[in-house]
Scaffold this motif. Structure first.
Motif, PDB file in Angstrom:
ATOM      1  N   GLY B 232       0.574  -0.883   0.267  1.00 33.47           N
ATOM      2  CA  GLY B 232       0.159   0.179  -0.160  1.00 33.47           C
ATOM      3  C   GLY B 232       0.472   1.456   0.090  1.00 33.47           C
ATOM      4  N   LEU B 233       2.375   1.272   0.123  1.00 32.77           N
ATOM      5  CA  LEU B 233       2.778   2.515   0.530  1.00 32.77           C
ATOM      6  C   LEU B 233       2.939   2.946  -1.430  1.00 32.77           C
ATOM      7  CD1 LEU B 233       5.670   2.130   2.105  1.00 32.77           C
ATOM      8  CD2 LEU B 233       3.672   3.432   2.840  1.00 32.77           C
ATOM      9  N   ALA B 234       2.831   2.208  -2.169  1.00 29.91           N
ATOM     10  CA  ALA B 234       2.516   2.571  -3.341  1.00 29.91           C
ATOM     11  C   ALA B 234       2.536   4.016  -3.788  1.00 29.91           C
ATOM     12  CB  ALA B 234       1.907   1.579  -4.391  1.00 29.91           C
ATOM     13  N   PHE B 235       1.179   3.449  -2.394  1.00 30.85           N
ATOM     14  CA  PHE B 235      -0.545   5.126  -2.870  1.00 30.85           C
ATOM     15  C   PHE B 235       0.199   6.533  -2.576  1.00 30.85           C
ATOM     16  CE2 PHE B 235      -4.913   3.502  -3.385  1.00 30.85           C
ATOM     17  CZ  PHE B 235      -4.344   2.126  -3.861  1.00 30.85           C
ATOM     18  N   PRO B 236       1.203   5.985  -1.395  1.00 28.73           N
ATOM     19  CA  PRO B 236       2.095   7.687  -1.263  1.00 28.73           C
ATOM     20  C   PRO B 236       2.952   7.813  -2.079  1.00 28.73           C
ATOM     21  CG  PRO B 236       2.090   6.050   1.130  1.00 28.73           C
ATOM     22  CD  PRO B 236       0.940   5.532  -0.099  1.00 28.73           C
ATOM     23  N   LEU B 237       3.462   6.802  -2.255  1.00 27.85           N
ATOM     24  CA  LEU B 237       4.412   7.161  -3.568  1.00 27.85           C
ATOM     25  C   LEU B 237       4.298   7.431  -4.619  1.00 27.85           C
ATOM     26  CD1 LEU B 237       7.345   6.798  -3.445  1.00 27.85           C
ATOM     27  CD2 LEU B 237       7.358   4.812  -4.572  1.00 27.85           C
ATOM     28  N   GLN B 238       3.400   7.622  -4.832  1.00 31.95           N
ATOM     29  CA  GLN B 238       3.086   7.345  -6.043  1.00 31.95           C
ATOM     30  C   GLN B 238       2.266   9.119  -6.141  1.00 31.95           C
ATOM     31  OE1 GLN B 238       0.176   5.683  -8.566  1.00 31.95           O
ATOM     32  NE2 GLN B 238      -0.082   7.459 -10.203  1.00 31.95           N
ATOM     33  N   ALA B 239       1.700   9.191  -4.481  1.00 31.85           N
ATOM     34  CA  ALA B 239       0.797  10.760  -4.707  1.00 31.85           C
ATOM     35  C   ALA B 239       2.187  11.829  -4.318  1.00 31.85           C
ATOM     36  CB  ALA B 239       0.303  10.651  -2.676  1.00 31.85           C
ATOM     37  N   LEU B 240       3.627  11.493  -3.736  1.00 32.47           N
ATOM     38  CA  LEU B 240       4.124  12.211  -3.773  1.00 32.47           C
ATOM     39  C   LEU B 240       5.402  12.536  -4.997  1.00 32.47           C
ATOM     40  CD1 LEU B 240       5.808  10.491  -0.334  1.00 32.47           C
ATOM     41  CD2 LEU B 240       5.399  13.390   0.011  1.00 32.47           C
ATOM     42  N   MET B 241       4.487  11.753  -5.605  1.00 27.66           N
ATOM     43  CA  MET B 241       5.654  11.826  -7.460  1.00 27.66           C
ATOM     44  C   MET B 241       5.006  13.256  -8.279  1.00 27.66           C
ATOM     45  SD  MET B 241       5.696   7.947  -8.666  1.00 27.66           S
ATOM     46  CE  MET B 241       7.512   7.277  -8.459  1.00 27.66           C
ATOM     47  N   ALA B 242       3.647  12.817  -7.833  1.00 25.25           N
ATOM     48  CA  ALA B 242       3.144  13.910  -8.912  1.00 25.25           C
ATOM     49  C   ALA B 242       2.271  14.955  -7.866  1.00 25.25           C
ATOM     50  CB  ALA B 242       1.744  13.328  -8.391  1.00 25.25           C
TER      51      ALA B 242
END
Lengths: 347, 465
Positions: B232-242
């Protein structure tokens, strides 16, 4: 035509993958068991009668044909569900194939990939680590438990112990995996017990910890396989002449002496069976691992069985999955055949 | 043909006399593949020819009895409720619905699509490879007939596959039953405790809130991370990327555009933020063992101030913590920047050789345009039903978090950018790339640079196949 096809391909693919597991699993197991059975039957029955069966009298030939007919249904099933998938997956392993579109010949490339990608090779090392938990510990503990039951008395106490230890064999592994997942979670029972006895510093998410995930999965294996080994070994012990123990005791032998000099040597065939079955269980492990960790964290519990499943069905790389499966089968044979020879030499 | 012969030979030798059993040989398996056209534009006309003349009038379900053959995802009520309502309005249509878990659908879909009784309607976990293999119906003609082409562009983008196999443009191969939105949910009571009065406007403000949650002895972010659910850390990671960088390169990477890479400078900054969050103890210590459902249950019980998740979870949050859950989009790094969010259609497609393609397409159009269907969509699914730009947004229960997600969706549509999920770039990038590498990061065995490098290497390896 098409529905049949889809079913077929599924059956084939499933059969393939399964064959790695069950195909190679059954063969050595079967030969070991049959050699054991032969051994006992040789002892119990009149050996001559057995060999005379196979001489070629007219009546005997008829019996052979009839016998052959009886074997045929099983043989056909074995061929369809074990041999055909086995050969097919060896065949697939030389192709690049997604299960649907035409296959492309790639030679040994899939095998090279297995050795080149660290994550794939690591699964094989993990499998060997599981051998410690699935084989060495259950067989060792099983021996101790069996000999304790034998010494303390094989009455009600013995049968209750055996039953309790054997129960995990009755529970589906998937259900066991799920429940162990709960027990081993951070808010789970095991950590609660640790906290209650003052070992709070040891609490952790057992299945989410890089160091402890594999041993935790291994302990689930111990729980499952201990009963199997105990039952097999304590059945073997009942076969040992009680007079041997009696004379040992008269000579003042301790439990440990008895254990080393009588129990272990006389149980070597049973130990051989236990080791064979459990080693195969360890190397081809799938269900417990898939249900409890799915290979995580970070591939630290990934074993060949789980990786084969992911490669074949998630990634649609049937060729690579088959190559890994074939290697797994070879690995199982390489490990199990010497075990077999060890037993046979001493016949 | 030669290969076919080899197949046949090996099977014949092995099976011997058992002819019927030999039917289960791969010799025939190859046949549909050979017949299935490569992803060519004429797929539609080929396969619908027997049903109706190429869309001269709007396709419909007609008046004769029709049984729609459908595969839905277990655990999600929405398609079932929609199917029920559809039969109410069009009694000649009945349903033959099979369902399976999402993870199983990933494995089953190619064989279902290639099979004889191919589904008229199927939940698609991924689509590029199926489109390329000619297993999915090209929906371009339907799009023209129903006027889908005039809908707001981002809705259909993610369902388009180009001739070179990249997503984002080209022919339409699927439709969304609705369009989900991800962002940050928060526990209103706990947020008030740490002095949050309004949604953070920048990344720095969000990080201040996380720090004060930690200082207050609260768990800043509840998230899941077990390999069984996917990390589930893929969610915050992608949010941070964007948040720290542009969204377009991320979309290009997901769409497998030529030369796209996830290993960029701004993504490295994003990954470093995530690593700091991990090192600061903003996530649960046992995250690598937490499954998706457990994380939601624990958040519902008041563990964690924030949680990165999607609006498909709205209904259950409303039940677990009524009136106590809020939502905001991931704020941009610079004040005044546009927000970006992962927003993906709940994708349904039609098999290339489906029997009732017209009726299935009519259903997909009905879902987005019929007011009752849209109401069900919002009430049950919790997400934006999409559809024509001028369609009326159904009313939502007062106090439901759905109000906030729908409002955020409007903001995103006007000033922000929507991306698909980085876990959907290839069919195995989640299981083989993001999940293990992010788990290693939690375990202190991977750093920000190594994470992006490893995932990019896995991505290239999979594309090579």
């Amino acid at each position: 035509m098409l529905p049949v096809c889809s079913k077929q391909s599924r059956l084939n693919i499933y059969g393939n993958w399964k064959s790695k597991e069950s195909g190679c699993v059954t063969m050595p197991e079967f030969s070991k068991l049959s050699s054991l059975m032969k051994k006992t039957s040789d002892k119990v029955r009149v050996p001559n009668k057995v060999s005379r069966r196979f001489s070629l009298g007219g009546k005997d030939r008829r019996e052979t044909i009839i016998g052959g007919l009886f074997v045929t249904p099983a043989l056909v099933m074995y061929a369809i569900f074990v041999l055909v998938p086995l050969v097919l997956s060896v065949y697939y392993s030389f192709f690049r194939w997604n299960g649907i579109t035409p296959m492309t010949w790639v030679g040994l490339k899939n095998y090279r990939t297995v050795f080149e990608v660290p994550d794939l090779l690591a699964t094989i090392f993990n499998a060997f680590k599981l051998v410690l938990f699935f084989s060495i510990i259950p067989v060792g503990l099983g021996l101790i438990v069996a000999s304790v039951i034998q010494r303390v008395g094989s009455g009600r106490f013995g049968s209750i112990t055996r039953t309790v230890l054997f129960l995990p064999q009755v529970i589906p592994l998937v259900a066991a995996g799920i429940i162990w997942g709960w027990l081993l979670a951070l808010p789970g029972l095991i950590n609660e017990v640790l906290t209650a006895v003052g070992l709070e510093s040891f609490t952790r998410a057992w299945l989410g910890d890089f160091t402890w995930a594999l041993p935790s999965v291994g302990m689930i294996g111990v729980w499952v396989l201990l009963g199997f080994c105990t039952v097999l070994l304590s059945t073997g012990i009942t076969k040992i002449d009680p007079a041997l123990y009696e004379s040992a005791r008269i000579d003042g032998a301790s439990w440990w002496n008895e254990f080393l000099s009588i129990t272990v040597p006389l149980l070597k065939y049973e130990i051989g069976v236990c080791l064979t079955v459990t080693v195969i269980n360890a190397l081809s492990a799938f269900d417990i691992v898939y249900v409890s960790t799915a290979g995580g964290p970070g591939n630290s519990t990934a074993v060949p069985g789980v990786k084969i499943y992911i490669l074949a069905f998630t990634e649609q790389r049937i060729g690579l999955a088959s190559a890994l499966a074939v290697l797994l089968m070879i690995l199982v044979l390489v490990v199990v055949l010497p075990l077999q020879r060890l037993n046979r030499e001493e016949e | 043909m030669n290969k076919k012969f080899l197949h046949l030979l090996s099977i014949l030798i092995l099976c011997g006399i058992v002819v019927s059993a030999c039917a289960s040989s791969p010799a025939t398996t190859e046949a549909p593949a050979a017949e299935a056209p490569a992803a060519e534009a004429d797929t539609t006309t080929d396969t619908t020819a027997e049903e109706a003349a190429p869309v001269s009038e709007t396709p419909s379900c007609g008046t004769d009895p029709v049984v729609l053959n459908a595969y839905f995802e277990t655990g999600f009520d929405l398609p079932f409720k929609l199917a029920e309502e559809f039969t109410k309005q069009y009694p000649n249509v009945t349903w033959d619905i099979k369902q399976d878990q999402f993870a199983n659908l990933i494995n089953e879909t190619p064989r279902l699509l290639a099979g004889d009784n191919a589904p008229d309607l199927i939940r698609l976990p991924t689509m590029v490879s199926f489109a390329k293999q000619g297993l999915l119906m090209n929906l371009d003609d339907y799009a023209t007939a129903f006027g889908w082409d005039e809908w707001p562009v981002p809705q259909l983008d993610q369902n388009r596959v180009g001739e070179d196999g990249t997503r984002g443009s080209g022919s339409l191969y699927a439709m969304g039953l609705n369009y989900s939105l991800t962002g940050i949910f928060y526990n209103k009571e706990l947020a008030a405790q740490i002095g949050m009065t309004e949604a953070p406007a920048t990344l720095a403000e969000l990080e201040d809130l996380l720090a004060s949650a930690k200082a207050a002895g609260l768990l800043p972010i509840m998230q899941w991370g077990s390999a069984k659910s996917g990390m589930g850390l893929a969610f915050p990671l992608q949010a941070l990327m964007a948040s720290v960088g542009p969204a377009q390169p991320i979309s290009d990477w997901i769409y497998q555009k030529e030369g796209a890479t996830i290993d960029t400078e701004s993504n490295l900054v994003a990954a470093q933020h995530l690593q700091d969050w991990i090192d600061n103890g903003y996530f649960p210590t046992d995250i690598n063992a937490i499954e998706y459902t457990d994380a939601n249950a624990r958040f519902g019980q008041g563990e964690g101030v924030f949680m990165f998740n999607g609006d498909w979870q709205n209904a259950s949050y409303d039940t677990d913590m009524p009136g106590n859950v809020g939502f905001f989009l991931m704020p941009p790094a610079e004040a005044g920047g546009g927000p970006a969010a992962m927003s993906a259609p709940l994708t349904y497609g039609i098999a290339a050789n489906a029997k009732n393609a017209d009726c299935a397409a009519f259903f997909l159009n009905w879902v987005a345009s019929n007011q009752t269907a849209r109401e069900i969509d919002v009430a049950v699914g919790g997400s934006n039903p999409g559809g024509p730009a001028d369609a009326v947004m159904p009313a939502v229960t007062e106090g439901s978090v759905t109000n906030e997600t729908l409002a955020a969706g409007v903001v995103l549509g006007k000033t922000g950018s929507a991306m698909d999920f980085i876990a959907n770039a290839t069919s195995a990038i989640f299981a083989q790339g993001w999940t293990p590498e992010l788990q290693k990061m939690v375990g202190g065995k991977q750093d920000a640079a190594g994470l992006l490098e490893a995932v990019q290497a896995e991505y290239l390896r999979e594309l090579e196949e």
